[in-house]
Enzyme design. Sequence first.
Site, mmCIF file in Angstrom:
data_model
loop_
_atom_site.group_PDB
_atom_site.id
_atom_site.type_symbol
_atom_site.label_atom_id
_atom_site.label_comp_id
_atom_site.label_asym_id
_atom_site.label_seq_id
_atom_site.Cartn_x
_atom_site.Cartn_y
_atom_site.Cartn_z
ATOM 1 N N HIS A 1 0.814 -1.227 0.000
ATOM 2 C CA HIS A 1 0.000 0.000 0.000
ATOM 3 C C HIS A 1 0.843 1.271 0.000
ATOM 4 O O HIS A 1 0.363 2.338 -0.397
ATOM 5 C CB HIS A 1 -0.937 -0.017 1.212
ATOM 6 C CG HIS A 1 -2.168 0.837 1.058
ATOM 7 N ND1 HIS A 1 -2.223 1.946 0.243
ATOM 8 C CD2 HIS A 1 -3.394 0.745 1.634
ATOM 9 C CE1 HIS A 1 -3.437 2.502 0.333
ATOM 10 N NE2 HIS A 1 -4.163 1.785 1.161
ATOM 11 N N ASP B 1 -10.428 -3.842 -17.964
ATOM 12 C CA ASP B 1 -10.770 -4.776 -19.055
ATOM 13 C C ASP B 1 -9.486 -5.328 -19.680
ATOM 14 O O ASP B 1 -8.692 -4.590 -20.249
ATOM 15 C CB ASP B 1 -11.602 -4.015 -20.099
ATOM 16 C CG ASP B 1 -12.022 -4.874 -21.284
ATOM 17 O OD1 ASP B 1 -11.650 -6.060 -21.341
ATOM 18 O OD2 ASP B 1 -12.719 -4.332 -22.162
#
Length: 452
Positions: A163, A378
């Site tokens: 993170h 995608d």
Amino acid sequence: MDTSLVFTVRRREAELIAPAKPTPREVKPLSDIDDQEGLRFQIPVIQFYRKETSQEGKDPVEVIRKAVAKTLVFYYPFAGRLREGRGRKLMVDCTGEGILFIEADADVTHNQFGDALQPPFPCLEQLVYDVPGSANVLNSPLLLIQVTRLKCGGFIVGLRLNHTMSDAAGVVQFMSALGEIARGMQQPSILPVWRREILNARDPPRVTCSHREYEQVPDTKGTIIPLDDMAHRSFFFGPTEVAAIRRLVPPHQRQCSNFELLTACLWRCRTIALQPERDEEVRIICIVNARAKFDPPLPAGYYGNAFAFPVAVTTAGKLCEKPLEYAVELVRKAKGDVTEEYMHSVADLMVTSGRPHFTVVRSYLVSDVTRAGFGDVDFGWGKAVYGGPAKGGVGAIPGVASFYIPFKNAKGEEGLVIPLCLPSEAMQRFVKELDNVLNTTPPTSAFIVSSL
């Protein structure tokens, strides 16, 4: 979803994928927002994809593996390793060693997961495999990607991110770039921008704002949530549920945002469920994306952490006994605290105070990822059926955090699904309290969409 689902995942041995071309060998310091203690952990993300007939004959594992190597040419710091310098300063040693990649197959179909895909996911540790010894913050791979083929021709992409490198917007930017290159583009439409110095402390540092989110509060009554006997559930909030809560605030406050309303309601119900003493301080921490708070705004390709942890503090007695609008006002004010000056002040505090962790004692942290764009990634098989955080919680601290995740329920209603983690008895009290708010029939309320 069916959290009792059990399946087997066969994994190949994890491999390191390096950038497809030589990349600069340099050391790049993180910002003073990136390297605070509260971000020094690994965060899992998961994406589910259905079979796509136009991709017949293509192997998602091979497509994504090749795209990773090409994408790392642009995002080469991800192929490096974190080192720690003086004053706990973190920096990326751009070694080009690469990220971890796992090829896997699962003996399960997409449909077996059910329509309602949301945390908690069954067998999550099988889908985002924690390669032993790889999860250290320092000197370890900064990204892990696992692509798991399903029996039906669909697949799951699990990703684990250090993170300190990126926030939700940053990791989605990387994943979107990976998707574009997987679909045949030569370079990402948004090129990555490092520029971490924008969020460094000033010289000399000067803390100009109040930052009660970093107060070191002693846990005198053992209220850090226990690890054993935890209940994980997800709750759906669609138009009906939001309208029911909105009716509880006076007309002049009804223009508050859904985030403010839901956060106030959940904070209050959760506090009632945990039963702290009336005089104990309780906190709500709201994650606020600060990219647009800067003048000029941060560059479009910036993929570092650019958010703050503004906090509201009150006593448990006031929060639980006063009307809901009291909590709404506290949340609204906390969100409004974040400005460009506030971000500089946080960076200055990190440098002068040893990069402290945000306060966890009697805190509840909420992060709205509805606009992050996880579901839009995608790889050539269309948008994700589910895309977003793989679980609630922050690092090794369960129960402290909830994500607000965009979700469409079985009836086709659009809303949010919010995972929550509480000790089992507290969860029962939480469900009852929320039921009272929504005026539904306990204990089998329709707003519980999954439990584990």
